[in-house]
Design an enzyme around this catalytic site. Structure first.
Site, short mmCIF file in Angstrom:
data_model
loop_
_atom_site.label_atom_id
_atom_site.label_comp_id
_atom_site.label_asym_id
_atom_site.label_seq_id
_atom_site.Cartn_x
_atom_site.Cartn_y
_atom_site.Cartn_z
N LYS A 212 -10.46 29.87 -1.46
CA LYS A 212 -10.15 28.43 -1.56
C LYS A 212 -8.98 28.21 -2.54
O LYS A 212 -8.03 27.49 -2.23
CB LYS A 212 -11.38 27.67 -2.05
CG LYS A 212 -11.19 26.17 -2.15
CD LYS A 212 -12.18 25.52 -3.14
CE LYS A 212 -11.72 25.74 -4.56
NZ LYS A 212 -12.44 25.01 -5.60
N LYS B 253 -4.20 26.25 -13.52
CA LYS B 253 -5.38 26.97 -13.03
C LYS B 253 -5.07 27.64 -11.69
O LYS B 253 -5.39 28.82 -11.49
CB LYS B 253 -6.56 26.00 -12.86
CG LYS B 253 -7.80 26.57 -12.17
CD LYS B 253 -8.61 27.50 -13.07
CE LYS B 253 -9.64 28.33 -12.32
NZ LYS B 253 -10.87 27.61 -12.00
#
Lengths: 300, 300
Positions: B242, B173
């Protein structure tokens, strides 16, 4: 049928000139290598002794050479196109060079009433052979119309673009190369981190192919090149390095910050120093492998 | 039908929990906001007073929160999942966090015989609502099999991947996010240089869309976001910041060079400082606009 001049029968130029001949144009060309002259004459072309002689014999002169210095040389140099050109002639440069260089050349030749169109191409050797290139042409609309016949002979009809005035063809081409080079570097960098964190590169390729980081580069150069450690060009790394370098220089000349172009260029420079310059540009992974000691692809 | 625990009914978690309910699972959840509790109970869920209580009532506990500290808190913190969990229970963390964090958590909870699977998702809010998420799960094959029912309720059957052992879900991911963030930054940087060199951004988009720098990012975020100066998320810039940050930290922790991740993170940090954090991540163009003074998109 119209006579077309051609200077620069290299990997791209030779099949492009042949497609002009196939489409029925008379092609007058200048080349140095005897085997190229022989091949182009057998295909119906007529060799002359200089770029100047090409321009003397024709009104539209295509140039397709390696880089900025070669374009300057064949157009502005001794026995170059400009010496043989007359008012109203059109030079169509299909090399990939800096937009600043072609604008400067256009200003110089305009003093003699000669027009210039920059018309860089995309599609590689296969596209040049098949006559399916994408052409991004910068220049006047009237000059673009004048080139419709020759562009259709070399490119795909729906991918012939008049992208703006002189220099904008090169701009769009260089921006494409610049983005493509960053994309392939992102793939290589991401795979390297992922491998070190325990992920299998084949699995990353599979999942990312159906996720938001998918790209033309991942599909064209991921599985069959980088993952297989196979780098037969394709498009040569040294040429991609040249194109990214033009982008970085252009940003510098225009005083535009280029945070990603700089390090991307460095990766290509490292790969080139490692001897990968004549391999496909996806061999930029060799730079990351060298920097990290982490191997991405597996041969066989 | 099985009881499933759920902690973290946010933008993603709430529709995911609803899809579990729709598929017939009993969902025991913990949430703090009264309106969320009300909505989830009306959809058939049962609220309890803590993450610990969720774990006490269920054997499979899904967590879907914002970042590493929140995952630590809801699993290992006071009144957290671990306090209520018993041997053989399975925690399925669907947040996007560092693979190093989830591995550390997995080691801790293993002391009590509790299993962990990291199963981050891709597809955004629309995918969460439609139940068509891509799920990249790291963990044992047996645990992955145990999750088939709930994964099918939340994701697209052909995009449910067991990508490797614990932490590899997060790895894949994060690599995807990292590459996607670099790709969008390359688009923004390339457009900026091109505009300054005289090219029209709409034309660049059109030509590059049929050239080698094409990407999912260019198609999804080029025309309808960046060129239109429209940045309603989509996927929030601060979340992409992030994720890129996790990638950069991961590279650092693993001692892997990351030449492009660093400057890409900086662009997202600049855009966030400019107030674009809650906009779509393609608003990273605001960083390049701020750095260069060159505007890319046109509203309306």
């Amino acid at each position: 049928m119209d006579k077309i001049g051609f200077v620069g029968l290299g990997i791209m130029g030779k099949p492009m000139a042949k497609n002009l001949l196939k489409a029925g144009f008379d092609v007058i060309f200048y080349a140095r290598r005897p085997e190229v002259i022989k091949e182009a004459e057998e295909a119906g072309g007529k060799a002359v002794g200089s770029s100047k002689a090409v321009a003397e014999a024709t009104d539209i002169i295509v140039t397709c050479v390696t880089a900025d210095p070669e374009v300057r040389e064949v157009i502005l140099g001794e026995n170059g196109v400009l010496e043989g050109a007359s008012e109203g002639d059109l030079i169509v440069d299909m090399s990939t060079i800096s937009p600043l260089t072609i604008r400067e050349i256009a200003e110089t030749v305009a003093l003699k009433g000669v027009h210039v169109m920059d018309a860089p191409i995309s599609g590689g050797e296969p596209g040049a052979i098949a006559g399916t290139l994408t052409i991004m042409a910068g220049g006047d609309k009237a000059d673009f119309e004048r080139c419709q016949g020759i562009f259709k002979a070399m490119g795909k009809e729906e991918n012939l673009f008049n992208v703006g005035p002189i220099g904008v063809g090169q701009t769009v081409k260089i921006v494409n190369q610049y983005m493509a080079a960053i994309n392939i570097s992102a793939i290589v960098e991401g795979f390297t981190i992922g491998i070190q964190a325990g992920a299998d590169p084949e699995v990353m390729h599979e999942v990312i192919s159906v996720s938001t980081a998918n790209s033309f580069g991942l599909q064209q150069r991921g599985k069959d090149y980088i993952l297989k450690d196979f780098f037969e060009p394709g498009f040569m790394l040294d040429l991609m390095k040249k194109d990214v370098g033009i982008g970085v220089d252009l940003a510098k000349a225009l005083n535009v910050p280029a945070p990603l172009g700089g390090p991307t260029y460095q990766l290509f420079a490292i790969a080139s120093r490692l001897g990968a310059g004549k391999l496909d540009f996806s061999a930029v992974c060799k730079a990351m492998e060298h920097l990290s000691g982490i191997k991405i692809g597996k041969a066989g």
